[in-house]
Design an enzyme around this catalytic site. Structure first.
Site, PDB file in Angstrom:
ATOM      1  N   GLU A 247      74.131 -50.831  -3.485  1.00 44.32           N
ATOM      2  CA  GLU A 247      75.122 -50.639  -3.015  1.00 44.32           C
ATOM      3  C   GLU A 247      75.945 -49.585  -2.818  1.00 44.32           C
ATOM      4  O   GLU A 247      77.279 -49.313  -3.115  1.00 44.32           O
ATOM      5  CB  GLU A 247      76.203 -51.793  -3.378  1.00 44.32           C
ATOM      6  CG  GLU A 247      77.154 -52.532  -2.383  1.00 44.32           C
ATOM      7  CD  GLU A 247      77.862 -53.670  -3.321  1.00 44.32           C
ATOM      8  OE1 GLU A 247      77.094 -54.732  -3.571  1.00 44.32           O
ATOM      9  OE2 GLU A 247      78.773 -53.452  -3.993  1.00 44.32           O
ATOM     10  N   PRO A 248      75.295 -48.020  -2.369  1.00 42.20           N
ATOM     11  CA  PRO A 248      76.147 -47.076  -2.456  1.00 42.20           C
ATOM     12  C   PRO A 248      77.023 -46.867  -1.331  1.00 42.20           C
ATOM     13  O   PRO A 248      76.653 -47.476  -0.123  1.00 42.20           O
ATOM     14  CB  PRO A 248      74.839 -46.178  -2.385  1.00 42.20           C
ATOM     15  CG  PRO A 248      73.717 -46.918  -1.381  1.00 42.20           C
ATOM     16  CD  PRO A 248      73.884 -48.184  -1.748  1.00 42.20           C
ATOM     17  N   GLY A 249      77.959 -45.924  -1.568  1.00 43.26           N
ATOM     18  CA  GLY A 249      78.850 -45.634  -0.506  1.00 43.26           C
ATOM     19  C   GLY A 249      78.835 -44.102  -0.310  1.00 43.26           C
ATOM     20  O   GLY A 249      78.348 -43.472   0.351  1.00 43.26           O
ATOM     21  N   TYR A 289      92.940 -38.710  -7.569  1.00 44.08           N
ATOM     22  CA  TYR A 289      92.092 -38.612  -8.777  1.00 44.08           C
ATOM     23  C   TYR A 289      91.496 -37.622  -9.426  1.00 44.08           C
ATOM     24  O   TYR A 289      90.247 -37.300 -10.037  1.00 44.08           O
ATOM     25  CB  TYR A 289      91.098 -39.943  -9.047  1.00 44.08           C
ATOM     26  CG  TYR A 289      90.245 -40.291  -7.631  1.00 44.08           C
ATOM     27  CD1 TYR A 289      90.911 -41.607  -7.236  1.00 44.08           C
ATOM     28  CD2 TYR A 289      89.739 -39.397  -7.190  1.00 44.08           C
ATOM     29  CE1 TYR A 289      89.912 -41.844  -6.015  1.00 44.08           C
ATOM     30  CE2 TYR A 289      88.819 -39.816  -5.956  1.00 44.08           C
ATOM     31  CZ  TYR A 289      89.100 -41.115  -5.560  1.00 44.08           C
ATOM     32  OH  TYR A 289      88.538 -41.633  -4.336  1.00 44.08           O
ATOM     33  N   CYS A 313     105.390 -31.819   2.217  1.00 42.44           N
ATOM     34  CA  CYS A 313     106.507 -31.522   1.397  1.00 42.44           C
ATOM     35  C   CYS A 313     106.348 -32.429  -0.014  1.00 42.44           C
ATOM     36  O   CYS A 313     107.118 -33.397  -0.265  1.00 42.44           O
ATOM     37  CB  CYS A 313     107.912 -31.775   1.975  1.00 42.44           C
ATOM     38  SG  CYS A 313     108.108 -30.903   3.268  1.00 42.44           S
ATOM     39  N   GLU A 314     105.395 -32.253  -0.783  1.00 42.67           N
ATOM     40  CA  GLU A 314     104.984 -32.858  -1.974  1.00 42.67           C
ATOM     41  C   GLU A 314     104.342 -31.865  -2.747  1.00 42.67           C
ATOM     42  O   GLU A 314     103.415 -31.121  -2.387  1.00 42.67           O
ATOM     43  CB  GLU A 314     104.002 -34.073  -1.584  1.00 42.67           C
ATOM     44  CG  GLU A 314     104.495 -34.925  -0.554  1.00 42.67           C
ATOM     45  CD  GLU A 314     105.324 -36.144  -1.509  1.00 42.67           C
ATOM     46  OE1 GLU A 314     104.976 -36.134  -2.696  1.00 42.67           O
ATOM     47  OE2 GLU A 314     105.598 -36.960  -0.852  1.00 42.67           O
ATOM     48  N   TYR A 343      85.227 -41.033   1.589  1.00 38.65           N
ATOM     49  CA  TYR A 343      86.444 -41.025   1.002  1.00 38.65           C
ATOM     50  C   TYR A 343      87.416 -40.046   1.544  1.00 38.65           C
ATOM     51  O   TYR A 343      88.597 -39.830   0.922  1.00 38.65           O
ATOM     52  CB  TYR A 343      86.755 -41.385  -0.474  1.00 38.65           C
ATOM     53  CG  TYR A 343      85.774 -42.483  -0.894  1.00 38.65           C
ATOM     54  CD1 TYR A 343      86.090 -43.910  -0.564  1.00 38.65           C
ATOM     55  CD2 TYR A 343      84.588 -42.115  -1.752  1.00 38.65           C
ATOM     56  CE1 TYR A 343      85.331 -44.820  -1.210  1.00 38.65           C
ATOM     57  CE2 TYR A 343      83.844 -43.285  -2.294  1.00 38.65           C
ATOM     58  CZ  TYR A 343      84.248 -44.618  -1.854  1.00 38.65           C
ATOM     59  OH  TYR A 343      83.180 -45.735  -2.392  1.00 38.65           O
TER      60      TYR A 343
HETATM   61  C1  LIG Z   1      81.846 -53.180  -5.438  1.00 39.18           C
HETATM   62  C2  LIG Z   1      81.701 -51.564  -5.066  1.00 39.18           C
HETATM   63  N1  LIG Z   1      80.312 -51.280  -4.499  1.00 39.18           N
HETATM   64  C3  LIG Z   1      80.029 -50.095  -4.148  1.00 39.18           C
HETATM   65  C4  LIG Z   1      80.978 -48.907  -4.253  1.00 39.18           C
HETATM   66  C5  LIG Z   1      80.629 -47.710  -3.674  1.00 39.18           C
HETATM   67  O1  LIG Z   1      80.885 -46.780  -4.507  1.00 39.18           O
HETATM   68  P1  LIG Z   1      80.392 -45.318  -4.121  1.00 39.18           P
HETATM   69  O2  LIG Z   1      81.012 -45.033  -3.142  1.00 39.18           O
HETATM   70  O3  LIG Z   1      80.881 -44.371  -5.417  1.00 39.18           O
HETATM   71  O4  LIG Z   1      78.795 -45.459  -4.231  1.00 39.18           O
HETATM   72  C6  LIG Z   1      82.302 -49.458  -4.443  1.00 39.18           C
HETATM   73  C7  LIG Z   1      83.407 -48.143  -4.607  1.00 39.18           C
HETATM   74  O5  LIG Z   1      84.498 -48.510  -4.801  1.00 39.18           O
HETATM   75  C8  LIG Z   1      82.571 -50.662  -5.111  1.00 39.18           C
HETATM   76  O6  LIG Z   1      83.886 -51.027  -5.282  1.00 39.18           O
END
Ligand SMILES: Cc1ncc(COP(=O)(O)O)c(C=O)c1O
Length: 384
Positions: A247-249, A289, A313-314, A343
């Site tokens: 499940e990569p993002g 982060y 202005c931060e 992100y």
């Molecule tokens: C449940 C879950 N799966 C997958 C991801 C994807 O993570 P990343 O974008 O670091 O691969 C996240 C990110 O928050 C998540 O919460």
């Protein structure tokens, strides 16, 4: 300069900035494809789900869907995006630590698979739901505290010792348990953390019996040893006789995108600043982060060091500290923050009534506007 990480050439970036203005998110379609290929090469026939929180732009989602990737959704809005692009229920996962009634309802209507995050959800899930149980492996991981989700103190998942009773409760409530899920955090530096977490979950085999699915989440660093992580994941899935899901993002989209910003000026107080037309409202990760994005300047000069400050202005509105840039950058000169496809735009905000930036995609021959720049009128439209 980290030129090998550039998804676009300098002339392409100049062209995009001149044509669409800055701040601007510019992406390379070729790098989007390359990232997916790297994942597919490492993970073989594992089923892939894109964590759309990383970049939910419809163009990105449509490309993922066309490539056979499913979607992990964590809000009603994300579920609606999946519906909008025509994703079918069996390619949607509904996740989140505090799901709303509407999210359960739409997930059920779609026939999606739910990721259960706590025992209480057994009674909240729609009847006869298909479910993965998210396990909290209780491990410290090598990333910023806000990005660590598998630690004992994090709010996510079911504790190892409770998994057996949750599975039993799910089954007696008439739900269909498909398997286990884990996701230990994001931007994880040490790939060894994955093996450790997968191993802990594999230790549940006596409690769970055989399973249909093991979903090992995402969180891989951009330079991570994917084949190594995939090998550990396969081993863990094999313990359950399960199909492997991942499940990569960020990995799928980060490298493809740059944030283009122009120099506004310079300033010295106790520190030296290069002032930019982009800041925390366009790219929140450094402030949120402490993320460090590589910087590529599109002018030349001897190296010098300054902090990169945005227009907000931060005091915390910094995109980088002690960044090495060529000296002599003038107002209007162009700078690219790299690895910004994940992100970045997704977290951009209209704080200070700033318009969220446009997003454009280079397909190898021309630019497509994936999202136009927000107009000021849109920012107050809901207030009138
Ligand atoms: C449940 C879950 N799966 C997958 C991801 C994807 O993570 P990343 O974008 O670091 O691969 C996240 C990110 O928050 C998540 O919460």
């Amino acid at each position: 300069m980290p030129d090998e990480r550039l998804p676009l050439t300098d002339p392409q970036m100049h062209q995009a900035a001149d044509r669409f203005g800055t701040p601007l998110y510019a992406y390379s379609a070729a790098e989007l494809d390359a990232a997916l290929n790297r994942v597919r090469t490492a993970f073989g026939d594992a089923r892939l789900w894109y964590a759309m929180k990383a970049n939910p732009n419809l163009t990105v989602l449509r490309r993922m869907a066309a490539a056979g990737v499913g979607f992990e959704c964590v809000s009603l809005g994300e579920l609606r995006r999946a519906v909008k692009i025509g994703a079918q229920g069996d390619s949607v996962l509904v996740n989140g630590p505090a799901k709303s009634d509407e999210e359960y309802r739409l997930g059920a209507e779609l026939g999606a698979t739910f990721i259960l995050d706590r025992a209480e959800e057994v009674a909240l899930l729609p009847p006869a739901s298909r479910v993965l149980v998210r396990v909290n492996p209780g491990l410290e991981v090598s990333t910023h505290d806000h990005l660590a989700t598998g630690a004992e103190r994090s709010k996510f998942g079911v504790r190892i010792g409770e998994v057996g009773s949750v599975l039993e409760a799910l089954r007696s409530a008439g739900h269909h348990v498909r398997g286990l899920h884990l996701h230990i955090g994001s931007a994880i530096r040490d790939a060894g953390d994955f093996g450790a977490a997968f191993g802990r979950v594999a230790g549940l085999r006596d409690v769970t019996g055989e399973l249909e699915v093991l979903d090992v989440g995402g969180g891989w660093g951009l330079d991570a040893d994917l084949p190594g992580i995939a090998a550990r994941a396969r081993e863990a899935a094999a313990v359950f006789g399960a199909q492997l899901w991942a499940e990569p993002g960020r990995y799928l989209v980060a490298r493809s995108g740059v944030l283009l910003t122009r120099v506004v000026g310079h300033k010295a107080t106790g520190r030296d600043f290069t002032l930019l037309d982009a800041g925390m409202t366009e790219l929140l990760r450094p402030m949120l982060y402490g993320a460090e994005h590589p910087v590529h300047a599109l002018w030349t000069g001897a190296p010098t060091t300054s902090d990169l400050a945005g227009p907000a202005c931060e005091s915390g509105d910094l995109l980088g500290r002690d960044v090495t840039l060529p000296a002599g950058g003038k107002r209007g000169d162009l700078l690219a923050l790299l690895d910004a496809g994940a992100y970045g735009a997704a977290m951009s905000s209209s704080y200070l009534t700033r318009s969220r930036p446009a997003e454009v995609l280079w397909d190898g021959s021309d630019w497509t506007v994936m999202r136009r720049r927000e107009m000021a009128e849109e920012l107050w439209a809901a207030e009138e």
